[in-house]
Design an enzyme around this catalytic site. Structure first.
Site, short mmCIF file in Angstrom:
data_model
loop_
_atom_site.label_atom_id
_atom_site.label_comp_id
_atom_site.label_asym_id
_atom_site.label_seq_id
_atom_site.Cartn_x
_atom_site.Cartn_y
_atom_site.Cartn_z
CG PHE A 114 -1.96 0.99 1.28
CD1 PHE A 114 -3.14 0.79 0.58
CD2 PHE A 114 -1.82 2.15 2.02
CE1 PHE A 114 -4.16 1.73 0.61
CE2 PHE A 114 -2.84 3.10 2.06
CZ PHE A 114 -4.01 2.88 1.34
CG ASP A 185 0.24 -3.14 6.83
OD1 ASP A 185 -0.87 -3.52 7.26
OD2 ASP A 185 0.49 -1.98 6.45
CE1 TYR A 210 -9.16 1.85 7.33
CE2 TYR A 210 -8.17 2.74 9.32
CZ TYR A 210 -8.09 2.44 7.97
OH TYR A 210 -6.94 2.72 7.29
CE LYS A 211 -7.79 -0.75 5.15
NZ LYS A 211 -6.35 -0.76 4.87
NE ARG A 357 -10.44 -2.78 -2.41
CZ ARG A 357 -9.82 -2.15 -1.43
NH1 ARG A 357 -8.60 -2.54 -1.07
NH2 ARG A 357 -10.37 -1.12 -0.81
C1 LIG Z 1 -5.70 0.61 4.69
C2 LIG Z 1 -4.21 0.56 4.71
C3 LIG Z 1 -3.46 1.63 5.24
C4 LIG Z 1 -4.12 2.89 5.72
O1 LIG Z 1 -3.37 3.56 6.66
P1 LIG Z 1 -4.07 4.65 7.62
O2 LIG Z 1 -2.95 5.33 8.27
O3 LIG Z 1 -4.96 3.90 8.56
O4 LIG Z 1 -4.88 5.56 6.76
C5 LIG Z 1 -2.09 1.48 5.31
N1 LIG Z 1 -1.48 0.35 4.87
C6 LIG Z 1 -2.18 -0.67 4.32
C7 LIG Z 1 -1.46 -1.89 3.85
C8 LIG Z 1 -3.57 -0.59 4.21
O5 LIG Z 1 -4.25 -1.58 3.64
#
Ligand SMILES: *Cc1c(COP(=O)(O)O)cnc(C)c1O
Length: 398
Positions: A114, A185, A210-211, A357
């Site tokens: 990400f 992660d 939050y996911k 998705r």
């Molecule tokens: C959703 C996601 C994030 C989002 O990071 P936030 O700081 O919570 O906005 C970061 N890394 C990955 C791999 C994600 O899927």
């Protein structure tokens, strides 16, 4: 199967007529969370005011909730703490890991990660100096790229776009053979499938809530530090609540005990209240059942869409071991197709450049929802229902 998915579904507010296939991005509202937040606001904040930090246990909440997350990710008790956002926790874990492997200068990640993880790593390298490097390889090349130059691997287990899953045990084992530390992660793993941090010997892990864990928009992140590192890992973001004794108000920083040191500042009490209530749903969920149900839903969706929509190209691995809890298809008109789906009550999302998705969350999605979603997608594709001007206009959040 011992998990009652009818009961878990009933625990959520699900708008009438909507098939919500985006629990991988923002989980739905647990009924208990609405009540808990209201109670925290009125009975705790409203009546206790500042005494709530002690009386209502706000100060201990980050570790208390962390322990409940620990069960879901195969972590030892006392190794997980909540706070901040995932991006911040990525930085926190990375800075600690680099300091623990001082002879090396390379962070290894892959091109499926990400962007925020990459941006945080780049920013940290810039701060640490020109000899630090973020090395990015193709996801398939990660294992072979782990050599004696790597200080730490920063790998997201499940690819947010394709749902491809990395082999956490193999990568962790190879990293340790080569003298590297690992940061996992778990953004698309926690609450999506069983995770075994202690068993694979992971060094650090981070993730958001939050996911799949349904804490609501802006819910706090978590960080895990293996017990063997708990007293040596040194946080770069050394805030007062990670101090050994915050209310001594010492001018000199001394890291707190174990995982407590990974805290930074004042915890988000209202969001933690929502999360705490959201976690109640998980008390009656066997993660092996969840995984079996998830694979059955994703298999069903893949088979249905491939049979009905020849123009959509599967981007998600067919192999169960290499798949998370989402299914993605590619199409050059992916954005418009998803808008047409959303207009018809099937909520997924779009990830540039061409990914449709769909997340599958057995807590509240069943086989009948999948069948309906397939039918609607088939109709959108067969009749080119996506080809209307309003479906091409891009919103800020896709
Ligand atoms: C959703 C996601 C994030 C989002 O990071 P936030 O700081 O919570 O906005 C970061 N890394 C990955 C791999 C994600 O899927």
């Amino acid at each position: 199967m011992t998990t009652d998915f009818t009961a878990t579904r009933d625990a959520f507010v699900l708008p009438e007529g909507m098939i919500y296939l985006d629990g991988n991005s923002l989980g739905p509202l647990p009924k208990a969370a609405a009540a808990r937040v209201a109670q925290t606001v009125t009975a705790e904040w409203g009546q206790m005011l500042i005494t709530g930090w002690n009386k209502a246990g706000w100060m201990d909440q980050p570790a208390r909730v962390g322990d409940r997350i620990a069960r879901l990710i195969g972590a030892e008790p006392g190794t997980v703490v909540m706070g901040d956002t995932l991006s911040i926790k990525v930085y926190q874990a990375l800075a600690s890991a680099l300091a623990m492997n001082p002879a090396r200068r390379v962070i290894l990640s892959d091109s499926g990660n990400f962007p925020s993880d990459m941006y945080m790593a780049e920013g940290l390298c810039r701060t640490l100096g020109a000899d630090y490097e973020l090395r990015v390889v193709e996801p398939e090349a990660v294992l072979d790229a782990i050599d004696e130059t790597i200080a730490v691997t920063l790998i997201t287990e499940i690819d947010y776009r394709t749902g491809r899953r990395h082999d956490m045990a193999a990568i962790t084992s190879r990293a340790h053979q080569k003298g590297a530390l690992t940061i996992w992660d778990l953004a698309h793993s926690a609450g999506a499938l069983p995770v075994h941090l202690a068993k694979v010997g992971a060094d650090f892990a981070v993730g958001c809530t939050y996911k799949y864990l349904n804490s609501g928009p802006g819910g706090p992140a978590f960080i895990y530090v293996a017990p063997r590192h708990a007293e040596t890992a040194r946080p770069a973001l050394s805030g007062w609540l990670g101090h050994e004794s915050p209310f001594a108000f010492d001018l000199a920083y001394r890291p707190g005990r174990g995982i407590e040191r990974m805290r930074v500042g004042t915890p988000p009490v209202l969001q933690l209240a929502a999360l705490e209530a959201a976690l109640d749903v998980w008390d009656n969920v066997d993660l092996a059942d969840l995984r079996a149900a998830s694979l059955s839903l994703t298999d069903q969706f893949i088979a249905g869409v491939e049979a009905a929509c020849p123009d959509l190209a599967l981007a998600t691995p067919r192999d169960h071991d290499r798949r998370g809890s989402q299914v993605s298809f590619r199409h050059p008109q992916g954005y418009a197709i998803m808008q047409a789906m959303i207009a018809r009550g099937v909520i997924g999302d779009f990830r540039a450049p061409d990914i449709l998705r769909f997340g599958f969350t057995p807590l509240f999605i069943g086989a009948a929802d999948v069948a309906k979603a397939v039918d609607i997608l088939a109709e959108v594709m067969a009749n080119r229902l996506w080809d209307r001007p309003e479906y091409h206009a891009r919103a800020k959040v896709t």
